[in-house]
Design a protein around this motif. Structure first.
Motif: not given
Length: 97
Positions: A6-8, A45, A75, A79, A82
């Motif tokens: 998971f990247r955001a 990040d 959402k 963030y 993502y």
């Protein structure tokens, strides 16, 4: 074994985020079979890695109502953007002392 990456881009972290993240980690590990979970943040990040025994475990976790609510909150508030990647680990080795 599978890994969820998971990247955001973080918009905002607050106490609600910290509490929600801790609850999601606890729930994933204790009730959904997550084997390991780690996350790091550098600037805006964030990267989180969670390890799972099967894709079915991941699907059940993804569909859990409390997790879905946390995703929606992320959402809406936490963030800016993502991405999620799911990969199967075909080989693993380490040097532990």
């Amino acid at each position: 074994m599978f890994v969820v990456i998971f990247r955001a881009k973080v918009r905002e972290f607050d106490d609600e985020y910290s509490q929600t993240a801790a609850r999601m980690r606890e729930l994933a590990i204790k009730e959904f079979g997550c084997l390991e979970f780690s996350a790091v943040t550098e600037g805006s990040d964030e990267v989180a890695l969670s390890y799972w025994p099967s894709e079915e475990h991941i699907r059940r976790w993804r569909a859990h109502p409390e997790h879905r609510a946390a995703q929606q909150r992320g959402k809406e508030k936490w963030y800016a953007s993502y991405s999620v990647q799911v990969a199967e680990i075909s080989r693993q080795y380490s040097s532990l002392k």
